[in-house]
Each structure stands twice: as structure tokens, then as C-alpha cells.
Design a protein around this motif. Structure first.
Motif, PDB file in Angstrom:
ATOM      1  N   SER A 122      -2.644   8.680 -11.755  1.00  0.00           N
ATOM      2  CA  SER A 122      -3.000  10.053 -12.107  1.00  0.00           C
ATOM      3  C   SER A 122      -1.749  10.913 -12.130  1.00  0.00           C
ATOM      4  CB  SER A 122      -4.013  10.598 -11.092  1.00  0.00           C
ATOM      5  OG  SER A 122      -3.440  10.586  -9.790  1.00  0.00           O
ATOM      6  N   GLY A 123      -1.936  12.222 -12.249  1.00  0.00           N
ATOM      7  CA  GLY A 123      -0.810  13.150 -12.224  1.00  0.00           C
ATOM      8  C   GLY A 123      -0.494  13.723 -13.591  1.00  0.00           C
ATOM      9  N   GLU A 124       0.483  14.620 -13.591  1.00  0.00           N
ATOM     10  CA  GLU A 124       0.809  15.362 -14.816  1.00  0.00           C
ATOM     11  C   GLU A 124       1.992  14.782 -15.569  1.00  0.00           C
ATOM     12  OE1 GLU A 124       0.881  19.657 -14.249  1.00  0.00           O
ATOM     13  OE2 GLU A 124      -0.181  19.332 -12.359  1.00  0.00           O
ATOM     14  N   GLY A 125       2.479  13.634 -15.140  1.00  0.00           N
ATOM     15  CA  GLY A 125       3.592  13.009 -15.846  1.00  0.00           C
ATOM     16  C   GLY A 125       3.274  12.783 -17.310  1.00  0.00           C
ATOM     17  N   PHE A 182      17.240  11.797 -14.300  1.00  0.00           N
ATOM     18  CA  PHE A 182      16.088  11.924 -13.401  1.00  0.00           C
ATOM     19  C   PHE A 182      15.904  13.413 -13.076  1.00  0.00           C
ATOM     20  CE2 PHE A 182      17.076   7.487 -12.915  1.00  0.00           C
ATOM     21  CZ  PHE A 182      15.823   6.907 -12.789  1.00  0.00           C
ATOM     22  N   LYS A 183      14.832  13.955 -13.581  1.00  0.00           N
ATOM     23  CA  LYS A 183      14.647  15.414 -13.474  1.00  0.00           C
ATOM     24  C   LYS A 183      13.220  15.780 -13.071  1.00  0.00           C
ATOM     25  CE  LYS A 183      14.251  14.995 -18.414  1.00  0.00           C
ATOM     26  NZ  LYS A 183      14.996  15.025 -19.666  1.00  0.00           N
ATOM     27  N   CYS A 184      12.513  14.853 -12.462  1.00  0.00           N
ATOM     28  CA  CYS A 184      11.124  15.099 -12.090  1.00  0.00           C
ATOM     29  C   CYS A 184      11.006  16.157 -10.987  1.00  0.00           C
ATOM     30  CB  CYS A 184      10.492  13.809 -11.572  1.00  0.00           C
ATOM     31  SG  CYS A 184       9.343  13.090 -12.717  1.00  0.00           S
ATOM     32  N   ARG A 185       9.990  16.964 -11.101  1.00  0.00           N
ATOM     33  CA  ARG A 185       9.653  17.932 -10.051  1.00  0.00           C
ATOM     34  C   ARG A 185       8.160  17.844  -9.793  1.00  0.00           C
ATOM     35  NH1 ARG A 185      14.181  17.792  -9.762  1.00  0.00           N
ATOM     36  NH2 ARG A 185      15.823  19.337  -9.980  1.00  0.00           N
ATOM     37  N   ARG A 186       7.778  18.085  -8.520  1.00  0.00           N
ATOM     38  CA  ARG A 186       6.352  18.194  -8.202  1.00  0.00           C
ATOM     39  C   ARG A 186       6.048  19.639  -7.902  1.00  0.00           C
ATOM     40  NH1 ARG A 186       4.737  14.555  -3.378  1.00  0.00           N
ATOM     41  NH2 ARG A 186       2.695  15.497  -3.642  1.00  0.00           N
ATOM     42  N   ASP A 187       4.914  20.109  -8.416  1.00  0.00           N
ATOM     43  CA  ASP A 187       4.536  21.509  -8.133  1.00  0.00           C
ATOM     44  C   ASP A 187       4.115  21.654  -6.686  1.00  0.00           C
ATOM     45  OD1 ASP A 187       5.061  22.179 -10.732  1.00  0.00           O
ATOM     46  OD2 ASP A 187       3.008  21.688 -11.390  1.00  0.00           O
ATOM     47  N   PHE A 204      12.243   9.481 -19.286  1.00  0.00           N
ATOM     48  CA  PHE A 204      12.428  10.312 -18.087  1.00  0.00           C
ATOM     49  C   PHE A 204      11.448  11.476 -18.153  1.00  0.00           C
ATOM     50  CE2 PHE A 204      16.443   8.141 -18.751  1.00  0.00           C
ATOM     51  CZ  PHE A 204      16.675   7.627 -17.482  1.00  0.00           C
ATOM     52  N   MET A 205      10.543  11.504 -17.196  1.00  0.00           N
ATOM     53  CA  MET A 205       9.487  12.521 -17.224  1.00  0.00           C
ATOM     54  C   MET A 205       9.920  13.764 -16.441  1.00  0.00           C
ATOM     55  SD  MET A 205       6.210  10.004 -16.645  1.00  0.00           S
ATOM     56  CE  MET A 205       6.948   9.116 -15.281  1.00  0.00           C
ATOM     57  N   THR A 206       9.266  14.860 -16.705  1.00  0.00           N
ATOM     58  CA  THR A 206       9.563  16.082 -15.940  1.00  0.00           C
ATOM     59  C   THR A 206       8.619  16.203 -14.730  1.00  0.00           C
ATOM     60  OG1 THR A 206       8.067  17.383 -17.313  1.00  0.00           O
ATOM     61  CG2 THR A 206      10.398  17.326 -17.963  1.00  0.00           C
ATOM     62  N   LYS A 207       7.471  15.504 -14.824  1.00  0.00           N
ATOM     63  CA  LYS A 207       6.558  15.455 -13.676  1.00  0.00           C
ATOM     64  C   LYS A 207       6.180  13.999 -13.443  1.00  0.00           C
ATOM     65  CE  LYS A 207       4.919  20.105 -14.068  1.00  0.00           C
ATOM     66  NZ  LYS A 207       3.827  21.050 -14.291  1.00  0.00           N
ATOM     67  N   PRO A 208       5.959  13.635 -12.182  1.00  0.00           N
ATOM     68  CA  PRO A 208       5.759  12.204 -11.895  1.00  0.00           C
ATOM     69  C   PRO A 208       4.340  11.717 -12.176  1.00  0.00           C
ATOM     70  CG  PRO A 208       5.662  13.450  -9.867  1.00  0.00           C
ATOM     71  CD  PRO A 208       5.951  14.451 -10.954  1.00  0.00           C
ATOM     72  N   ILE A 209       4.245  10.406 -12.261  1.00  0.00           N
ATOM     73  CA  ILE A 209       2.935   9.748 -12.285  1.00  0.00           C
ATOM     74  C   ILE A 209       2.643   9.310 -10.850  1.00  0.00           C
ATOM     75  CG2 ILE A 209       1.567   7.814 -13.171  1.00  0.00           C
ATOM     76  CD1 ILE A 209       3.497   7.627 -15.517  1.00  0.00           C
ATOM     77  N   TYR A 256       0.849  -1.190   0.000  1.00  0.00           N
ATOM     78  CA  TYR A 256       0.000   0.000   0.000  1.00  0.00           C
ATOM     79  C   TYR A 256       0.891   1.249   0.000  1.00  0.00           C
ATOM     80  CZ  TYR A 256       1.246   0.110   4.934  1.00  0.00           C
ATOM     81  OH  TYR A 256       1.958   0.136   6.102  1.00  0.00           O
ATOM     82  N   GLY A 257       0.263   2.403  -0.271  1.00  0.00           N
ATOM     83  CA  GLY A 257       0.999   3.664  -0.231  1.00  0.00           C
ATOM     84  C   GLY A 257       0.935   4.389  -1.564  1.00  0.00           C
ATOM     85  N   ILE A 258       1.680   5.471  -1.649  1.00  0.00           N
ATOM     86  CA  ILE A 258       1.672   6.309  -2.859  1.00  0.00           C
ATOM     87  C   ILE A 258       3.060   6.326  -3.479  1.00  0.00           C
ATOM     88  CG2 ILE A 258       1.289   8.634  -3.776  1.00  0.00           C
ATOM     89  CD1 ILE A 258      -0.666   9.117  -1.480  1.00  0.00           C
ATOM     90  N   LEU A 259       3.090   6.025  -4.775  1.00  0.00           N
ATOM     91  CA  LEU A 259       4.344   6.021  -5.532  1.00  0.00           C
ATOM     92  C   LEU A 259       4.323   7.206  -6.497  1.00  0.00           C
ATOM     93  CD1 LEU A 259       6.917   4.348  -6.607  1.00  0.00           C
ATOM     94  CD2 LEU A 259       5.343   3.452  -8.310  1.00  0.00           C
ATOM     95  N   TYR A 260       5.410   7.961  -6.527  1.00  0.00           N
ATOM     96  CA  TYR A 260       5.563   9.010  -7.538  1.00  0.00           C
ATOM     97  C   TYR A 260       6.620   8.548  -8.522  1.00  0.00           C
ATOM     98  CZ  TYR A 260       2.543  12.065  -4.865  1.00  0.00           C
ATOM     99  OH  TYR A 260       1.449  12.602  -4.234  1.00  0.00           O
ATOM    100  N   ALA A 261       6.167   7.954  -9.617  1.00  0.00           N
ATOM    101  CA  ALA A 261       7.076   7.362 -10.607  1.00  0.00           C
ATOM    102  C   ALA A 261       7.721   8.461 -11.447  1.00  0.00           C
ATOM    103  CB  ALA A 261       6.307   6.398 -11.491  1.00  0.00           C
TER     104      ALA A 261
END
Lengths: 402, 127
Positions: free
Chosen positions: A266-269, A397-402, A248-253, A230-235
Motif C-alpha cells: 500500500s502507500g502513496e508511492g 533517493f528522495k522519498c519522504r513520508r508525510d 526513484f519515487m517521491t513517496k514510499p511503497i 516479518y516487519g514493515i518495509l518502506y520501499a
């Protein structure tokens, strides 16, 4: 890298073709190939089939041929279509040709040395009938060479004796086997947990075993079958082998797990929509949490980045201890859940806890500092040098979360 | 398990063990397959660095190098007579291997060698 040519590389008595093909086989390249052959346990009179992809660097394949023939093996090189050609001819997406499939049953050892030269899109070729026949009924070892380019084969990743990697693996697995729960966190917000099953440990961290066994070399990965996760993954990235629109995404899934099931994607990945589509077009087990795997090879890196094909340099990334991936779908190893999807999504610089104790600390594999591990590595060289990781290249790896 | 079936199994494995291909495949390994047929430990096949030996009952040696094969006498008979591939029997759930040391594939290889010999025998008999 020094460009020392191997003694005897200019084999004039073997004709001009041999000379021109072998001129780029350097000592470092041959050392990488010898490492591969040693841990593939190739010996005298064995029949070795090397399956390469068309267009691949000849020096890489030639080095493997030389190293295998040094051991007295009888070597055959098969050139099959590689992934690049499949992009050009989208109709050619499935199994290798019948010729290749039949040829594999004559081999004691099959070395998949090409860039996806035996891959069947949408399926795991290890489970295909032709591979079952070759491995099970004819007892062929299947070796997946991860030394796909000259740079990789001649690197420290290619040349580090696998015994060191297997010792790291033994120590990591020993810690996991004694644990009950695992937790993974990242700075980006990933916080996932699951129960451990000691039978559900797989990967490429051990020596080759009995005929029919398969192994990636150099490998250096430990995988787990999550239970009641269980839990939340930010891929942050998707495995290149899955052909995502962007690796390599700039925003995670955002993937929310509940009892091993992805209840939310969900998300903006950049790959979010693609991933949802893959779930919808997959079978009923596509959303199963089939695997949690991380690298343990201290010398693994994105060799060839950015000029090499993404699949070449990505192979090195997923054996790095500072990357971890979770699969949606097919359950590797002893997991037992079958699916036509197995989509690996990556995080990096993760911290992994086993029953609250750190196994990986912000991407650093704690076992590498263990005095016993350092003593073991000292048999092969300077442990400071052998066990020290190189930094991840900039720009991956260059992901950022707003 | 009937004595006759035990003899068929024993004879076939002994013949497999004498082939060059078998010797080459098992050259480096020590491993034992314990056959549990209809719920009873009926016989075992011991591989010891190039040599193959068949024994009746339960294997008396070190248990850490033993893989357990569970099947029924009908399935075993069909496999030994070359009428059923063990891989297919496994898919059908009639043949289960609890393999240690990744040893499951090697048994399939030995039985494939056996099947080819049985088929050759049948063809020879027909001729």
C-alpha cells in the motif's frame, strides 16, 4: 578523467576501420577491461563470446576485445538487440535469436557486455534452456559485465582489483554465517527482521569457480534468503530492470511481511499500483520474500547519472553499501521458491544488524574500517583511498513520508 | 549396482577423460564426483588438473572437494547409454547433485561429451 590514448591504439597497419574504432580507448578504459578479463579468468586459446547490444559505445566493447586478445583468447563479438530497441519494437521481448543461442555453445566464456542484450523480459535468462545448455552441457562461464559505459569501465569501480571486493565479501559473509537473525532499519521507518540460513547466502562477492559458473564483474553484492521474515518495509525505489513507471519515487511503497509473505502492499508511492498489478498478474509465489541483498563495493556509484540510460547508472547503485534491496517473488540462490516475478525494491542509508551487531551503520559498511581489511587493501594501494565511498549523487533517493 | 553397469560407467568416463575437450575443461581443477547409486557409494570420478580417474566404492581423499551425485541404476544406465540427458533426469528428480564449489555444471559437460561419443558409436554400428 585524463584522455591518455593507449600505446598502439593507432594501428595503421590494421586499416582505417580499426583506427577509427579504437581511437577512444584510453588507458583507464583498458585498465577497467583488463580487470574484467582477469577475474573472468580468460587465458590463452579460450573461445570468448562478447554479447553486446546494438548502439552501445564501441570503445567499451573494443577495450574488452583488446584485453581478452592480450591474454591470447579468440574473441567473437555478437551484437544483439538491446533494451532500447525492445521499447521501439514491443513485439521483440523474449529470448535472444536462435543464432545467438547456438553460438553460445561454442564459447568457453560468455561475456554479457550489453545493456540487457540477453535478457528475456519476465523471466530470468539464467534459468532459460539455452543458457542451461551453454553453461551446463558446454561448461561455458557466464560473466555479466557491469562496466556498461566508458565512464563506468574507466572509473575506480571498474579498475579496483576484485580481490579487494572478494576480501570484503569474505569478511561480510563470515559475520553473516555465524549469525542467526538479521534486522534492517531505515530513517524512513523500515524495520524488517528475518532468520538467517548460512546456505542461503548468494551474490557476487567471490572469485569465479568451476566451468559453468556465472558471476557479475565487478559485482560486489551479498544476498540472503530471508526465513520467517516479518516487519514493515518502506520501499524507496524499484530496480530499473523491472521497467517500473518510475524508478526513484517521491513517496514510499509500504510492504508488510508476515512469515516471508507480503500480506500488504500500500502507500502513496508512484509505483504502488503498478506493483500490486505485478503481483496480481504474477504466479502464486509472487508475494514471497525471495531475497534481501546489499552492496559491498566501496567504489560503486551511479556512473553516468543523469545523462546515461537509467539501467546503466542503476547497475552501479545496487552495489553500493548504502543501498539494500528486497525481492518479491523468485528466490535467488538456494532459496528454492520459484516464481515468474523477481521485483527488487530498494531502500538506502540502511542499518543492518546481525544478531544485534551492526554490519552496516546508516549506509556505512563497518567491515571497511576493520584493521585487517585495511591491511589487505594496502597491498593494492592507499587503503584510505581504496575503501572510501563517494557520496550518492543528489536527486536519486528522495522519498519522504508525510 | 551390477558389475556390468559399473564397467559401462568406468569405460565411458575413461574415454571422456581422453578427449581434448575434457582435458581443456578440467585443466585447472581438482574435484571429485562421488556417485551414490541406489543408496550406495558405488564409484567416484576424480578430476586432477587435466586428468580424469575412476575409482570404485567411496572416495578416500579430502572430503571438502567432493560433490555427491545421487541416482538409481536405471537412470544411470539410461544416461550412460545416451538415452537420457542428465539435465532432464535432474528436472525429473532422478538425478541429484549436492555440489560443492559450484561444480555441478562441469559434470553435465562431461556427460554431454560422453553422450556425443555414445551416439557416434551407435551411428557407426548402424553404418
Amino acid at each position: 578523467m585524463t584522455e591518455k590514448l593507449v600505446l598502439g591504439a593507432s594501428l595503421e597497419d590494421e586499416g582505417s576501420g580499426a583506427v577509427s574504432q579504437m581511437k577512444g580507448v584510453t588507458l583507464e578504459l583498458l585498465q577497467g577491461a583488463r580487470n574484467l578479463i582477469k577475474y573472468a579468468r580468460i587465458k590463452e586459446q579460450m573461445e570468448v563470446a562478447i554479447v553486446a547490444s546494438r548502439g552501445q559505445d564501441d570503445d567499451v566493447i573494443n577495450a574488452i576485445v583488446i584485453a581478452a586478445e592480450e591474454m591470447g583468447a579468440h574473441v567473437t563479438v555478437i551484437r544483439a538487440r538491446g533494451r532500447t530497441e525492445r521499447y521501439d519494437f514491443p513485439g521483440l521481448l523474449e529470448d535472444p535469436s536462435r543464432v545467438v543461442q547456438k553460438a553460445l555453445t561454442g564459447a568457453d566464456v560468455i561475456i554479457e557486455a550489453g545493456i540487457r542484450s540477453m535478457y528475456a523480459l519476465g523471466g530470468r535468462y539464467m534459468d532459460r534452456e539455452y543458457m542451461k545448455i551453454a553453461r551446463s552441457e558446454y561448461g561455458a562461464f557466464l560473466i555479466r559485465s557491469e562496466l556498461l559505459s566508458k565512464e563506468t569501465m574507466s572509473s575506480e569501480f571498474g579498475r579496483l582489483p576484485c580481490d579487494v571486493v572478494y576480501e570484503i565479501g569474505r569478511r561480510v559473509v563470515s559475520m553473516i554465517e555465524q549469525g542467526k537473525t538479521a534486522r534492517v532499519t531505515t530513517a524512513l521507518g523500515t524495520d524488517i527482521s528475518f532468520n538467517l540460513n548460512p546456505r542461503g547466502i548468494m551474490g557476487s562477492f567471490r572469485p569465479l569457480n568451476m566451468p559453468g559458473d556465472m558471476l557479475a564483474i565487478p559485482g560486489g553484492r551479498v544476498g540472503l534468503n530471508p526465513e520467517h521474515g516479518y516487519g514493515i518495509l518502506y520501499a524507496e525505489a524499484i530496480a530499473a530492470s523491472q521497467d517500473p513507471p518510475r524508478v526513484f519515487m517521491t513517496k514510499p511503497i509500504k510492504i508488510v511481511w508476515d512469515d516471508n509473505w507480503a500480506v500488504e502492499i500500500s502507500g502513496e508511492g508512484e509505483c504502488t499500483e503498478w506493483l500490486v498489478q505485478m503481483m496480481e498478474t504474477g504466479d502464486r509465489n509472487s508475494r514471497w520474500w525471495g531475497e534481501c541483498m546489499f552492496g559491498i563495493h566501496p567504489k560503486s556509484n551511479a556512473f553516468g547519472y543523469p545523462s546515461a540510460p537509467v539501467e546503466v547508472y542503476f547497475t552501479g547503485i545496487h552495489s553500493r553499501p548504502d543501498t539494500l534491496h528486497n525481492a518479491l517473488g523468485h528466490s535467488s540462490g538456494a532459496g528454492g521458491v520459484v516464481s515468474n516475478r523477481h521485483i527488487d525494491s530498494f531502500v538506502h542509508n540502511q542499518t543492518v544488524y546481525i544478531d544485534g551487531d551492526k554490519l552496516i551503520d546508516n549506509g556505512h559498511l563497518v567491515v571497511l574500517d576493520d584493521p585487517g581489511m585495511r591491511e589487505f587493501a594496502s597491498r593494492y594501494g592507499d587503503p584510505d583511498q581504496l575503501l572510501r565511498m563517494s557520496p550518492m549523487p543528489e536527486g536519486l533517493f528522495k522519498c519522504r513520508r508525510d | 549396482m551390477e558389475q556390468e553397469l559399473m564397467k559401462v560407467a568406468s569405460d565411458l568416463f575413461v574415454r571422456i577423460g581422453k578427449t581434448e575437450e575434457c582435458r581443456r575443461k578440467i585443466d585447472d581443477y581438482e574435484h571429485t564426483y562421488q556417485f551414490e547409486v541406489d543408496g550406495k557409494p558405488e564409484f567416484y570420478v576424480e578430476l586432477n588438473r587435466g586428468r580424469l580417474k575412476v575409482g570404485s566404492g567411496e572416495y578416500p581423499g579430502e572430503y571438502t572437494k567432493v560433490s555427491l551425485v545421487k541416482t538409481d541404476s536405471g537412470t544411470l544406465r539410461a544416461i550412460l547409454k545416451g538415452k537420457l540427458r542428465p539435465l532432464d533426469a535432474s528436472t525429473q528428480g532422478k538425478w541429484v547433485i549436492r555440489a560443492r564449489n559450484y561444480s555441478g555444471e562441469l559434470l553435465y559437460t562431461l556427460l554431454r561429451i560422453g553422450r556425443e561419443m555414445v551416439i557416434e558409436d551407435l551411428l557407426a554400428a548402424q553404418a
